[in-house]
Design a protein around this motif. Structure first.
Motif, PDB file in Angstrom:
ATOM      1  N   LYS A   7      20.239  77.355 -72.313  1.00 36.96           N
ATOM      2  CA  LYS A   7      18.618  77.257 -72.073  1.00 36.96           C
ATOM      3  C   LYS A   7      17.947  76.213 -72.627  1.00 36.96           C
ATOM      4  N   HIS A   8      16.661  75.932 -72.313  1.00 37.42           N
ATOM      5  CA  HIS A   8      15.768  74.905 -72.964  1.00 37.42           C
ATOM      6  C   HIS A   8      14.404  75.402 -72.985  1.00 37.42           C
ATOM      7  N   PHE A   9      13.759  75.387 -74.248  1.00 43.20           N
ATOM      8  CA  PHE A   9      12.595  75.844 -74.567  1.00 43.20           C
ATOM      9  C   PHE A   9      11.279  74.859 -73.826  1.00 43.20           C
ATOM     10  N   SER A  37      13.358  69.345 -65.492  1.00 38.47           N
ATOM     11  CA  SER A  37      13.827  70.866 -65.483  1.00 38.47           C
ATOM     12  C   SER A  37      13.523  71.259 -64.076  1.00 38.47           C
ATOM     13  N   THR A  38      13.556  70.616 -62.985  1.00 33.60           N
ATOM     14  CA  THR A  38      13.385  70.942 -61.574  1.00 33.60           C
ATOM     15  C   THR A  38      14.486  71.150 -60.684  1.00 33.60           C
ATOM     16  N   PRO A  39      15.804  70.665 -60.925  1.00 34.16           N
ATOM     17  CA  PRO A  39      16.858  70.781 -59.851  1.00 34.16           C
ATOM     18  C   PRO A  39      16.844  72.112 -59.523  1.00 34.16           C
ATOM     19  N   LEU A  40      17.572  72.279 -58.180  1.00 33.99           N
ATOM     20  CA  LEU A  40      17.840  73.682 -57.557  1.00 33.99           C
ATOM     21  C   LEU A  40      18.480  74.605 -58.561  1.00 33.99           C
ATOM     22  N   SER A  41      19.425  74.014 -59.273  1.00 35.53           N
ATOM     23  CA  SER A  41      20.337  74.775 -60.251  1.00 35.53           C
ATOM     24  C   SER A  41      19.754  75.406 -61.399  1.00 35.53           C
ATOM     25  N   ILE A  42      18.201  75.089 -61.377  1.00 36.67           N
ATOM     26  CA  ILE A  42      17.476  75.576 -62.862  1.00 36.67           C
ATOM     27  C   ILE A  42      16.922  76.841 -62.391  1.00 36.67           C
TER      28      ILE A  42
END
Length: 311
Positions: free
Chosen positions: A269-271, A202-207
């Motif tokens: 979105k992602h919990f 979950s750490t790409p710059l787009s996140i």
């Protein structure tokens, strides 16, 4: 607000929360044969180790001492060879492993590992230990982990319970949360400060990451608020936001549910995980924070919380 209000705040509703460790007898028959299981009180061993940070040379010293009261699955055999694998969860993880030992109730290691890493870098990551078996094939038996933010020049002893790998939550994310019961103004101040140890997927710059906070009483949901979405910076997300929740005399059993989400550029979105801030939370840190907060009006209480997926 008066003493009567404080008592009402402490009378939080009971939260029906599942435990991570359940139904383990099938996978770990040695435990069922040798330990009387009581509810969620099941033990699978403890890892004894020491941590020290030597500032002069910018080195972390990790000494793995002993695995006590170790249990392993019957599929590994009666006395399999085991070893400890350590992982410092930097963006480029640092890994190390102990020598292999024959499994028994108490396994001695007495091995030290030294790495040159800046203290500021270590304070944002965790140290993960895995117990691995070599027979009949290499497999992870159990795991444990610890945050490295409290490293010190003084060597500290640690005892962590190891948990079967299949029962460990994948969520390692942590939130820094502040709380303050402002009795004079009849409100509760909630500070959403930082997040770290976010999932690598979950750490790409787009996140972007954001936090949703919900305030409950015995009557149900009262208010909900959320932070602005922010990107990762230096392995952390730094909101530094303060939310104000009013409380009235009629409201009893106040508690908060804090949820962390990621959101992609396509707004999916992602919990990631959550924590209950209440006196009966399944997190001892959260329960201690809430008790301290409502017991000491106007005091700001700040703690890091490891998130989980339990409802």
């Amino acid at each position: 607000m008066c003493t009567e209000k404080l008592k009402k705040l402490q009378d939080n509703r009971n939260l029906s929360q599942r435990r991570i460790l359940d139904s383990l007898c099938t996978d770990f028959p040695f435990v069922a044969d040798t330990i009387t299981l009581s509810g969620d009180e099941r033990e699978f061993g403890r890892l004894h180790f020491r941590l020290r940070y030597v500032t002069a040379v910018e080195q972390i010293w990790i000494t793995v001492l002993q695995l006590k009261d170790l249990y392993w699955p019957a599929s590994c055999g009666h006395y399999p060879n085991i070893y400890i694998k350590g992982i410092i969860t930097l963006p480029k993880p640092i890994q190390f492993k102990s020598s292999a030992k024959e499994a028994c109730l108490d396994v001695e290691f007495m091995e030290t590992f030294v790495f040159a890493i800046k203290l500021q870098t270590l304070q944002n990551v965790r140290l993960v230990f895995k117990v691995l078996s070599l027979t009949p094939r290499k497999r992870t038996i159990s795991k444990c982990s610890i945050s490295l933010r409290d490293l010190s020049e003084v060597e500290m002893e640690h005892y962590l319970e190891v948990v079967p790998s299949s029962k460990v939550s994948a969520c390692q994310a942590e939130l820094l949360i502040g709380t303050c019961f402002q009795a004079i103004n009849s409100r509760i101040q909630l500070q959403i400060l930082k997040a770290q140890n976010l999932p690598s997927s979950s750490t790409p710059l787009s996140i972007n990451f954001y936090v949703k906070a919900e305030m409950f009483s015995t009557e149900g949901l009262l208010y909900k608020k959320k932070t602005r979405p922010l990107k990762l910076s230096n392995s952390q997300v730094n909101w530094g936001e303060t939310m104000i929740f009013p409380v009235t005399q009629k409201e009893e059993g106040i508690n908060f549910l804090i949820k962390l989400y990621s959101r992609s550029s396509v707004r999916r979105k992602h919990f990631i995980g959550q924590v209950w801030i209440s006196s009966d939370s399944n997190s001892s840190e959260a329960a201690d924070q809430w008790t301290d907060t409502i017991g000491h009006p106007e005091k700001v209480v700040t703690k890091w919380h490891k998130l989980n997926h339990l409802s």
